[in-house]
Motif scaffolding. Structure first.
Motif, short mmCIF file in Angstrom:
data_model
loop_
_atom_site.label_atom_id
_atom_site.label_comp_id
_atom_site.label_asym_id
_atom_site.label_seq_id
_atom_site.Cartn_x
_atom_site.Cartn_y
_atom_site.Cartn_z
N GLU A 112 0.82 -1.22 0.00
CA GLU A 112 0.00 0.00 0.00
C GLU A 112 0.85 1.27 0.00
OE1 GLU A 112 -2.59 -0.37 3.33
OE2 GLU A 112 -3.85 -1.90 2.39
N ASP A 113 2.06 1.17 0.52
CA ASP A 113 2.97 2.32 0.52
C ASP A 113 3.80 2.26 -0.76
OD1 ASP A 113 5.01 4.19 0.91
OD2 ASP A 113 5.02 3.88 3.08
N GLU A 114 3.32 2.93 -1.79
CA GLU A 114 3.95 2.83 -3.11
C GLU A 114 5.40 3.29 -3.11
OE1 GLU A 114 1.59 4.82 -6.00
OE2 GLU A 114 -0.19 3.59 -5.65
N ASP A 115 5.68 4.35 -2.37
CA ASP A 115 7.05 4.86 -2.34
C ASP A 115 7.99 3.87 -1.66
OD1 ASP A 115 6.26 7.18 -3.59
OD2 ASP A 115 5.98 8.31 -1.73
N ASP A 116 7.52 3.29 -0.57
CA ASP A 116 8.33 2.32 0.16
C ASP A 116 8.61 1.10 -0.71
OD1 ASP A 116 9.76 1.40 2.33
OD2 ASP A 116 8.04 0.40 3.24
N PHE A 117 7.55 0.61 -1.37
CA PHE A 117 7.72 -0.56 -2.23
C PHE A 117 8.69 -0.26 -3.37
CE2 PHE A 117 6.53 -2.80 -6.15
CZ PHE A 117 6.87 -4.09 -5.77
N ALA A 118 8.53 0.91 -4.00
CA ALA A 118 9.39 1.27 -5.13
C ALA A 118 10.86 1.32 -4.69
CB ALA A 118 8.96 2.62 -5.71
N MET A 119 11.10 1.87 -3.51
CA MET A 119 12.47 1.98 -3.02
C MET A 119 13.08 0.60 -2.75
SD MET A 119 13.88 3.91 0.41
CE MET A 119 13.03 2.74 1.47
N ILE A 120 12.29 -0.26 -2.09
CA ILE A 120 12.81 -1.59 -1.78
C ILE A 120 13.00 -2.42 -3.05
CG2 ILE A 120 12.23 -3.78 -0.65
CD1 ILE A 120 11.03 -2.18 1.62
N ALA A 121 12.04 -2.32 -3.98
CA ALA A 121 12.17 -3.05 -5.25
C ALA A 121 13.42 -2.59 -6.00
CB ALA A 121 10.92 -2.84 -6.10
N GLU A 122 13.68 -1.29 -5.96
CA GLU A 122 14.88 -0.76 -6.63
C GLU A 122 16.15 -1.28 -5.97
OE1 GLU A 122 17.08 3.54 -7.55
OE2 GLU A 122 15.03 3.49 -6.76
N ASN A 123 16.16 -1.30 -4.63
CA ASN A 123 17.34 -1.78 -3.92
C ASN A 123 17.60 -3.26 -4.19
OD1 ASN A 123 17.76 0.74 -2.79
ND2 ASN A 123 16.68 0.26 -0.88
N ILE A 124 16.51 -4.04 -4.21
CA ILE A 124 16.66 -5.47 -4.48
C ILE A 124 17.16 -5.69 -5.91
CG2 ILE A 124 15.40 -7.64 -4.78
CD1 ILE A 124 13.60 -6.81 -2.47
N PHE A 125 16.59 -4.93 -6.85
CA PHE A 125 17.02 -5.05 -8.25
C PHE A 125 18.51 -4.75 -8.37
CE2 PHE A 125 17.88 -3.42 -12.47
CZ PHE A 125 17.22 -4.31 -13.30
N THR A 126 18.95 -3.69 -7.70
CA THR A 126 20.36 -3.31 -7.76
C THR A 126 21.25 -4.40 -7.18
OG1 THR A 126 19.78 -0.96 -7.57
CG2 THR A 126 22.05 -1.58 -7.05
N ASP A 127 20.81 -4.99 -6.07
CA ASP A 127 21.59 -6.08 -5.46
C ASP A 127 21.70 -7.28 -6.39
OD1 ASP A 127 21.97 -4.60 -3.18
OD2 ASP A 127 20.36 -5.57 -2.04
N LEU A 128 20.60 -7.59 -7.08
CA LEU A 128 20.57 -8.78 -7.93
C LEU A 128 21.25 -8.54 -9.28
CD1 LEU A 128 16.93 -10.03 -7.22
CD2 LEU A 128 19.06 -10.93 -6.28
N ASP A 129 21.36 -7.29 -9.67
CA ASP A 129 22.01 -6.94 -10.95
C ASP A 129 23.52 -6.88 -10.72
OD1 ASP A 129 22.59 -6.12 -13.51
OD2 ASP A 129 21.93 -4.05 -13.19
N ALA A 130 24.10 -8.05 -10.47
CA ALA A 130 25.52 -8.12 -10.09
C ALA A 130 26.44 -7.58 -11.18
CB ALA A 130 25.88 -9.56 -9.76
N GLU A 131 26.03 -7.73 -12.45
CA GLU A 131 26.88 -7.28 -13.56
C GLU A 131 26.57 -5.85 -13.99
OE1 GLU A 131 26.60 -10.10 -16.70
OE2 GLU A 131 27.10 -11.82 -15.44
N ASP A 132 25.65 -5.22 -13.27
CA ASP A 132 25.30 -3.82 -13.55
C ASP A 132 24.89 -3.62 -15.01
OD1 ASP A 132 24.85 -1.23 -12.74
OD2 ASP A 132 26.89 -0.55 -13.18
N LYS A 133 24.05 -4.55 -15.50
CA LYS A 133 23.58 -4.47 -16.89
C LYS A 133 22.28 -3.69 -17.01
CE LYS A 133 23.19 -8.82 -17.72
NZ LYS A 133 22.93 -10.08 -18.47
N GLY A 134 21.62 -3.47 -15.88
CA GLY A 134 20.32 -2.81 -15.93
C GLY A 134 19.21 -3.78 -16.25
N LYS A 135 19.53 -5.07 -16.29
CA LYS A 135 18.54 -6.11 -16.54
C LYS A 135 18.89 -7.34 -15.72
CE LYS A 135 17.12 -4.87 -21.26
NZ LYS A 135 15.69 -4.67 -20.92
#
Length: 210
Positions: A112-135
């Motif tokens: 329900e907290d869109e900003d909180d979710f967006a921030m956490i989703a971004e952080n998780i994506f960055t962590d998982l994007d080990a090669e920094d490809k943006g995908k």
């Protein structure tokens, strides 16, 4: 007492129990009924053997062959099961257990907290994007759920078999690569259904108690 999915089981959930007993019970059947009833009221927690043993000691009830085979009168059964469940509650009051209660509420509040979710989703994506490809691969949604863990209301796959079908339904498998926005949307869809399935499971548990 609760804080997000983490709940302190201190016996209060057992105090209002009002049981309707069958007309005939042996000691063994009574203890099984009491244990299953207490477990259901404690969100499905399996009662530790030490907890049950300590509760029996509190009421000086010997869990021996004689008692287990004895057929109790309705009055004896009603009195004994109340004493035993109260003793379990007293044990939990003295030695509370912290358990993760996964009923979907924490995930729903989080989404329900869109900003909180967006921030956490971004952080998780960055962590998982080990090669920094943006995908990253769609299948990395599973890794995202592991990162979120029970503290955010996400159950381990081993304890929630339906999670596999949810991931499959939303296509969170395979090597297709997603950008950050696509990944966040897929994660959101998976979490929304997971929260609903958890809520349904909790409703079924509550119906089972009554």
């Amino acid at each position: 007492m609760s804080d997000g999915p983490l709940t302190v089981l201190d016996g209060t959930h057992l105090r209002p129990l009002d049981l309707t007993l069958p007309p005939s019970l042996t000691g063994a059947q009574l203890l099984d009924l009491a244990d299953s009833t207490a477990s259901a009221s404690l969100f499905g927690l399996t009662l530790p053997q030490t907890l049950k043993s300590s509760a029996l000691q509190r009421i000086n009830l010997r869990n021996d062959d004689v008692f287990l085979r004895t057929e109790l009168t309705p009055e004896q059964a009603s009195h004994t099961i109340k004493l035993y469940i109260d003793a379990i509650a007293d044990e939990l009051k003295d030695n509370p257990i912290v358990a993760a209660i996964l009923d979907g509420k924490s995930i729903r509040l989080f989404l329900e907290d869109e900003d909180d979710f967006a921030m956490i989703a971004e952080n998780i994506f960055t962590d998982l994007d080990a090669e920094d490809k943006g995908k990253i691969c769609k299948s990395e949604v599973q890794s995202a759920l592991v990162q979120m863990g029970v503290e955010m209301g996400v159950p381990p796959k081993s304890e929630f078999p339906l999670l596999n079908s949810i991931l499959k339904k939303h296509g969170a498998e395979g090597e297709e690569e997603l950008g950050q926005g696509q990944f966040a949307l897929l994660l959101q869809n998976v979490l929304q259904e997971l929260a609903e399935r958890e809520r349904e499971r909790e409703r079924e548990r509550e119906i089972g108690i009554h």
